[in-house]
Design an enzyme around this catalytic site. Structure first.
Site, PDB file in Angstrom:
ATOM      1  N   HIS A 104       8.434 -31.505 -24.982  1.00 59.62           N
ATOM      2  CA  HIS A 104       8.122 -32.277 -23.757  1.00 59.62           C
ATOM      3  C   HIS A 104       6.776 -31.874 -23.184  1.00 59.62           C
ATOM      4  O   HIS A 104       6.575 -31.920 -21.973  1.00 59.62           O
ATOM      5  CB  HIS A 104       9.252 -32.072 -22.750  1.00 59.62           C
ATOM      6  CG  HIS A 104      10.574 -32.521 -23.266  1.00 59.62           C
ATOM      7  ND1 HIS A 104      10.963 -33.840 -23.294  1.00 59.62           N
ATOM      8  CD2 HIS A 104      11.570 -31.829 -23.858  1.00 59.62           C
ATOM      9  CE1 HIS A 104      12.162 -33.935 -23.845  1.00 59.62           C
ATOM     10  NE2 HIS A 104      12.562 -32.734 -24.201  1.00 59.62           N
TER      11      HIS A 104
ATOM     12  N   ARG B 203       1.535   1.639  -6.007  1.00 61.64           N
ATOM     13  CA  ARG B 203       1.753   0.659  -4.932  1.00 61.64           C
ATOM     14  C   ARG B 203       0.474  -0.051  -4.539  1.00 61.64           C
ATOM     15  O   ARG B 203       0.491  -1.001  -3.759  1.00 61.64           O
ATOM     16  CB  ARG B 203       2.342   1.351  -3.701  1.00 61.64           C
ATOM     17  CG  ARG B 203       3.701   1.971  -3.900  1.00 61.64           C
ATOM     18  CD  ARG B 203       4.159   2.691  -2.636  1.00 61.64           C
ATOM     19  NE  ARG B 203       4.249   1.759  -1.529  1.00 61.64           N
ATOM     20  CZ  ARG B 203       5.344   1.039  -1.268  1.00 61.64           C
ATOM     21  NH1 ARG B 203       6.395   1.154  -2.046  1.00 61.64           N
ATOM     22  NH2 ARG B 203       5.374   0.208  -0.258  1.00 61.64           N
TER      23      ARG B 203
ATOM     24  N   TRP C  67      -3.712  -1.744  -1.361  1.00 54.18           N
ATOM     25  CA  TRP C  67      -3.710  -3.010  -2.104  1.00 54.18           C
ATOM     26  C   TRP C  67      -4.144  -4.040  -1.074  1.00 54.18           C
ATOM     27  O   TRP C  67      -3.405  -4.367  -0.151  1.00 54.18           O
ATOM     28  CB  TRP C  67      -2.314  -3.323  -2.634  1.00 54.18           C
ATOM     29  CG  TRP C  67      -2.276  -4.512  -3.547  1.00 54.18           C
ATOM     30  CD1 TRP C  67      -2.507  -4.538  -4.897  1.00 54.18           C
ATOM     31  CD2 TRP C  67      -2.025  -5.875  -3.176  1.00 54.18           C
ATOM     32  NE1 TRP C  67      -2.392  -5.813  -5.379  1.00 54.18           N
ATOM     33  CE2 TRP C  67      -2.107  -6.664  -4.350  1.00 54.18           C
ATOM     34  CE3 TRP C  67      -1.734  -6.506  -1.975  1.00 54.18           C
ATOM     35  CZ2 TRP C  67      -1.913  -8.038  -4.345  1.00 54.18           C
ATOM     36  CZ3 TRP C  67      -1.535  -7.871  -1.977  1.00 54.18           C
ATOM     37  CH2 TRP C  67      -1.633  -8.629  -3.146  1.00 54.18           C
TER      38      TRP C  67
ATOM     39  N   ASN D 167       0.870   0.194   6.027  1.00 47.15           N
ATOM     40  CA  ASN D 167       1.300  -0.673   4.935  1.00 47.15           C
ATOM     41  C   ASN D 167       2.018  -1.852   5.572  1.00 47.15           C
ATOM     42  O   ASN D 167       2.976  -1.669   6.314  1.00 47.15           O
ATOM     43  CB  ASN D 167       2.245   0.073   3.983  1.00 47.15           C
ATOM     44  CG  ASN D 167       2.868  -0.873   2.961  1.00 47.15           C
ATOM     45  OD1 ASN D 167       2.249  -1.861   2.572  1.00 47.15           O
ATOM     46  ND2 ASN D 167       4.105  -0.607   2.563  1.00 47.15           N
ATOM     47  N   GLY D 168       1.552  -3.065   5.311  1.00 48.00           N
ATOM     48  CA  GLY D 168       2.193  -4.259   5.880  1.00 48.00           C
ATOM     49  C   GLY D 168       1.126  -5.251   6.318  1.00 48.00           C
ATOM     50  O   GLY D 168      -0.034  -5.149   5.914  1.00 48.00           O
TER      51      GLY D 168
ATOM     52  N   GLU E 211       1.157  -9.784 -17.673  1.00 48.04           N
ATOM     53  CA  GLU E 211       0.883  -8.922 -16.507  1.00 48.04           C
ATOM     54  C   GLU E 211       0.231  -7.602 -16.902  1.00 48.04           C
ATOM     55  O   GLU E 211      -0.414  -6.970 -16.070  1.00 48.04           O
ATOM     56  CB  GLU E 211       2.141  -8.675 -15.690  1.00 48.04           C
ATOM     57  CG  GLU E 211       3.186  -7.803 -16.322  1.00 48.04           C
ATOM     58  CD  GLU E 211       4.312  -7.495 -15.334  1.00 48.04           C
ATOM     59  OE1 GLU E 211       4.052  -7.293 -14.135  1.00 48.04           O
ATOM     60  OE2 GLU E 211       5.472  -7.458 -15.778  1.00 48.04           O
TER      61      GLU E 211
ATOM     62  N   LYS F  42       3.465  -2.393  -7.572  1.00 50.44           N
ATOM     63  CA  LYS F  42       4.853  -2.246  -8.008  1.00 50.44           C
ATOM     64  C   LYS F  42       5.830  -2.947  -7.082  1.00 50.44           C
ATOM     65  O   LYS F  42       6.826  -3.487  -7.517  1.00 50.44           O
ATOM     66  CB  LYS F  42       5.218  -0.763  -8.080  1.00 50.44           C
ATOM     67  CG  LYS F  42       6.635  -0.490  -8.571  1.00 50.44           C
ATOM     68  CD  LYS F  42       6.842  -0.952  -9.991  1.00 50.44           C
ATOM     69  CE  LYS F  42       8.247  -0.698 -10.479  1.00 50.44           C
ATOM     70  NZ  LYS F  42       8.480  -1.307 -11.807  1.00 50.44           N
TER      71      LYS F  42
ATOM     72  N   LYS G 256       5.793 -10.048 -19.254  1.00 48.63           N
ATOM     73  CA  LYS G 256       5.351  -8.682 -19.601  1.00 48.63           C
ATOM     74  C   LYS G 256       3.968  -8.704 -20.236  1.00 48.63           C
ATOM     75  O   LYS G 256       3.088  -7.932 -19.892  1.00 48.63           O
ATOM     76  CB  LYS G 256       6.341  -8.048 -20.589  1.00 48.63           C
ATOM     77  CG  LYS G 256       7.544  -7.450 -19.949  1.00 48.63           C
ATOM     78  CD  LYS G 256       7.251  -6.265 -19.085  1.00 48.63           C
ATOM     79  CE  LYS G 256       7.592  -6.337 -17.617  1.00 48.63           C
ATOM     80  NZ  LYS G 256       8.465  -7.223 -17.034  1.00 48.63           N
TER      81      LYS G 256
ATOM     82  N   GLU H 176      10.702 -13.581 -19.815  1.00 42.46           N
ATOM     83  CA  GLU H 176      10.418 -12.165 -19.526  1.00 42.46           C
ATOM     84  C   GLU H 176       9.373 -11.613 -20.489  1.00 42.46           C
ATOM     85  O   GLU H 176       8.450 -10.904 -20.094  1.00 42.46           O
ATOM     86  CB  GLU H 176      11.712 -11.347 -19.596  1.00 42.46           C
ATOM     87  CG  GLU H 176      11.541  -9.849 -19.491  1.00 42.46           C
ATOM     88  CD  GLU H 176      10.903  -9.388 -18.191  1.00 42.46           C
ATOM     89  OE1 GLU H 176      10.787 -10.191 -17.244  1.00 42.46           O
ATOM     90  OE2 GLU H 176      10.473  -8.206 -18.131  1.00 42.46           O
TER      91      GLU H 176
ATOM     92  N   CYS I 291       0.880  -1.165   0.000  1.00 42.60           N
ATOM     93  CA  CYS I 291       0.000   0.000   0.000  1.00 42.60           C
ATOM     94  C   CYS I 291       0.916   1.212   0.000  1.00 42.60           C
ATOM     95  O   CYS I 291       2.128   1.096   0.097  1.00 42.60           O
ATOM     96  CB  CYS I 291      -0.865   0.017   1.257  1.00 42.60           C
ATOM     97  SG  CYS I 291      -1.862  -1.445   1.460  1.00 42.60           S
TER      98      CYS I 291
HETATM   99  C1  AGP Z   1       7.882  -7.025 -13.123  1.00 39.02           C
HETATM  100  O1  AGP Z   1       7.313  -6.562 -14.355  1.00 39.02           O
HETATM  101  C2  AGP Z   1       6.833  -7.411 -12.144  1.00 39.02           C
HETATM  102  N1  AGP Z   1       6.048  -6.274 -11.825  1.00 39.02           N
HETATM  103  C3  AGP Z   1       7.354  -8.182 -10.947  1.00 39.02           C
HETATM  104  O2  AGP Z   1       7.595  -9.481 -11.402  1.00 39.02           O
HETATM  105  C4  AGP Z   1       8.643  -7.672 -10.252  1.00 39.02           C
HETATM  106  O3  AGP Z   1       9.758  -7.871 -11.102  1.00 39.02           O
HETATM  107  C5  AGP Z   1       8.851  -8.501  -8.975  1.00 39.02           C
HETATM  108  O4  AGP Z   1       7.777  -8.254  -8.115  1.00 39.02           O
HETATM  109  C6  AGP Z   1      10.181  -8.189  -8.263  1.00 39.02           C
HETATM  110  O5  AGP Z   1      10.183  -6.871  -7.833  1.00 39.02           O
HETATM  111  P1  AGP Z   1      11.571  -6.253  -7.296  1.00 39.02           P
HETATM  112  O6  AGP Z   1      12.533  -6.250  -8.434  1.00 39.02           O
HETATM  113  O7  AGP Z   1      11.222  -4.862  -6.839  1.00 39.02           O
HETATM  114  O8  AGP Z   1      12.054  -7.116  -6.167  1.00 39.02           O
END
Ligand code: AGP
Length: 612
Positions: A509, A27, A74, A98-99, A493, A607, A490, A486, A2
């Site tokens: 496989h 966040r 969040w 937050n937590g 997500e 994020k 992308k 990757e 959050c």
């Molecule tokens: C990346 O596009 C994602 N949002 C997510 O996988 C991110 O890389 C992951 O949460 C790790 O975050 P960090 O690098 O801040 O530890």
């Protein structure tokens, strides 16, 4: 996951709180709220939805207030709704948090038994009840807060305000990030720097176990209970100057932060290697590694999550090829619960853009407890990872606001490449001449990325022909295998389209069963030593009706083989990830925009994953 923000000053709190929450929305953004002192009491506004929905609830013009708290959520405990939105209040105490409070159930049961009535389903609500309960027993405000916080187990960054004490706010931190901003007389707290950037350049990063009292022009910091690790440093020695500008937090004319950050990569890759390229010994010093330690190094572990994990996989190839040191790469959430083979000889690396990812922090702490040298590759100055690790190599990607990580990823690969080169030339597994040749090639990468970015129109057109697809597959071999993962991450997500990334050799496989007429298969296929194998895999896809999109520096090899070819410049084989990933980021971006998705704030994501 959050965002919290607080203000104590001579100006008006509400514009600062709302603007700060807007900058923290990445966040978490399922509900939001503010609490403020209006001169004759405390007012609270909160709602499900985004900051703009909260703003509509508050009278216009904004009421004047010198003290206030804000929160954008969040959801962890309790569905996203107004009742569960923060701030939570009880007995004249308002709290933003937050937590996760892990023992909230037993605390709630005890408070309920004592006659306290709860209004929400959240873990947070126990906090204002504990504080006001203490005050009703005659404790002073700060004593009530300290006593309450000592009863909490779990993680928190919290802001506290008391209706009966309109001149101050408190902030406390354990396990979740919290930064204090120092204006001329105004005081701020926030989960992250963007929230206070327009108002304060001097900041203090609170440590775990610290409580801070903010008043207009005033600041006091103390440890909660016996958490002090030693004598507290004078406040003046803890002040850091932030060089990020508010403009960096804006979009600079791009439609989304993600697109802006993709286009910043020529600069951020260059900025990241500028510090250490051709200075291997200074880089090892930054790692707190002696030449002797580098020569004797037997193994490396790299731990990360998500996109950072993919960077770690690329790093494995780079370090093993250039320095001949075996590298184990682990997903942090798995690493922290497995049997660890960690000792003092291990060089443990965590990779984390935010420096606050709970699983990565836990993995780093576990390795440190076993005596390993822990280094973090991190993008956030002063973050928890950077302050707990034995050493830090900072990526110089600047503020990354888009939830989907792009420029931080290429910056992470840059640091890993520099580390591999420094280890290699120190261990003499590469000669100084080879080091210089490879460094020359690395210096070309920003320009090559710039060339790819110029082909964005063609990529947007290709995205248009793919945006209705129901499913994607990404394939790659060797150092291109993590790029396939990757690219798939992308896409899924930000566009919510199911997408799998696989090592191309793995297709037979099982995944080949997914190939059907028209299924888009993106082959990450630079002209390296494995290109022949990838071409065979592509034939298997074509034979089953798949639509092949090849990302390659060898378009001549794909005529008749691929339905579409995205060309990238040719470079050293271990630098191809820097180039092949850029079209994948742009394709994912354009497809998501065409599908009307919220690119910078994708559903269900945040994020920084600061909870398990
Ligand atoms: C990346 O596009 C994602 N949002 C997510 O996988 C991110 O890389 C992951 O949460 C790790 O975050 P960090 O690098 O801040 O530890």
């Amino acid at each position: 996951m959050c965002g919290i923000v607080g203000y104590a000053g001579k100006g008006n709190a509400l514009p600062v709180l709302l603007d700060g929450l807007q900058r923290l929305e990445y966040r978490g953004y399922d509900s939001a709220g503010v609490a403020f002192q209006n001169g004759h009491g405390m007012e609270i506004y909160k709602t499900r939805g985004k900051i703009r929905d909260l703003r509509q609830m508050i009278p216009d013009p904004l009421p004047h207030a010198c003290i206030g708290l804000g929160h954008t959520r969040w959801a962890t405990h309790g569905i996203p709704c107004t009742r569960n939105a923060h701030p939570h209040d009880a007995g004249g105490i308002a709290v933003v948090h937050n937590g996760i409070i892990e023992n909230y159930r037993e605390l709630r049961a005890a408070l309920s038994a004592a006659g306290r009535v709860f209004k929400s389903d959240t873990d947070t609500e126990v906090i204002p009840h504990l504080i006001s309960y203490n005050m009703e027993k005659g404790m002073a405000l700060k004593e009530s807060i300290l006593n309450a916080v000592l009863q909490l187990r779990g993680s928190f960054a919290m802001g506290i305000m008391s209706e009966q004490h309109p001149g101050c706010i408190f902030a406390a931190r354990k396990g979740s990030p919290l930064v204090i901003g120092l204006g001329e007389t105004d005081r701020f707290f926030a989960s992250d720097i963007p929230a206070i950037l327009p108002y304060a350049r001097r900041v203090i990063f609170l440590d775990d176990g610290e409580l801070c009292m903010l008043t207009p022009g005033g600041l006091e910091i103390e440890y909660i209970g016996n958490t002090a690790p030693g004598p507290a440093a004078p406040i003046s020695e803890r002040i850091a100057d932030i060089t990020w500008t508010a403009a960096m937090a804006e979009k600079k004319g791009y439609d989304h932060f993600m697109l802006k950050e993709i286009h910043e990569q020529p600069d951020t890759v260059a900025a990241t290697f500028a510090e250490w390229l051709r200075e291997p010994l200074r880089l090892l010093e930054e790692c707190r590694l002696t030449t002797r330690a580098a020569v004797r190094m037997k193994r490396i572990q790299i731990v990360a999550c998500g996109t950072s994990y993919h960077a770690a996989l690329v790093g494995k190839y780079l370090i093993e090829v250039l320095s001949r040191i075996p590298v184990e790469v682990e997903i942090a959430s798995e690493y922290r619960y497995k049997t660890l083979f960690v000792d003092r000889d291990l060089f443990h690396i965590s990779i984390t853009q935010s420096g606050e990812t709970a699983d990565t922090l836990a993995a780093q702490r576990a390795a440190k407890e076993f005596g390993a040298h822990t280094m973090t590759i991190c993008n956030a100055v002063g973050s928890t990872a950077s302050r707990e690790a034995s050493s830090v190599l900072y990526t110089r990607a600047g503020l990354e606001i888009g939830v989907a990580s792009t420029k931080a990823f290429t910056a992470q690969m840059t640091v890993l490449c520099l580390l591999a080169l420094a280890l290699g030339v120190t261990r003499k597994t590469i000669s100084r001449a080879e080091y210089d040749t490879i460094s020359d090639a690395l210096e070309q990468i920003p320009g090559f990325i710039g060339r790819i970015l110029k082909s964005d129109d063609a990529l947007r057109e290709l995205a248009g022909s793919l945006s209705r697809a129901k499913h994607f597959m990404y394939l790659g071999r060797g150092i291109s295998s993590p790029i396939a993962l990757e690219g798939a991450l992308k896409l899924k997500e930000i566009s919510y389209i199911p997408a799998q990334g696989y090592p191309a050799g793995e297709m037979k496989h099982g995944p080949i069963a997914l190939i059907e007429e028209g299924l888009p298969v993106i082959a990450v296929a630079p002209g390296d030593g494995l290109i022949g194998k990838v071409l065979s895999n592509i034939e298997e896809v074509k034979a089953r009706g798949g639509r092949v999109i090849a990302v390659t520096d060898r378009p001549d090899l794909f005529s008749g083989q691929a339905d579409d070819v995205v060309q990238v410049p040719a470079t050293e084989s271990f630098f191809t990830p820097f180039l092949t990933v850029v079209p994948l980021h742009l394709l994912a971006y354009h497809i998501a925009v065409m599908r009307g998705c919220d690119v910078d704030q994708p559903r269900n994501l945040a994020k920084s994953v600061t909870v398990e």
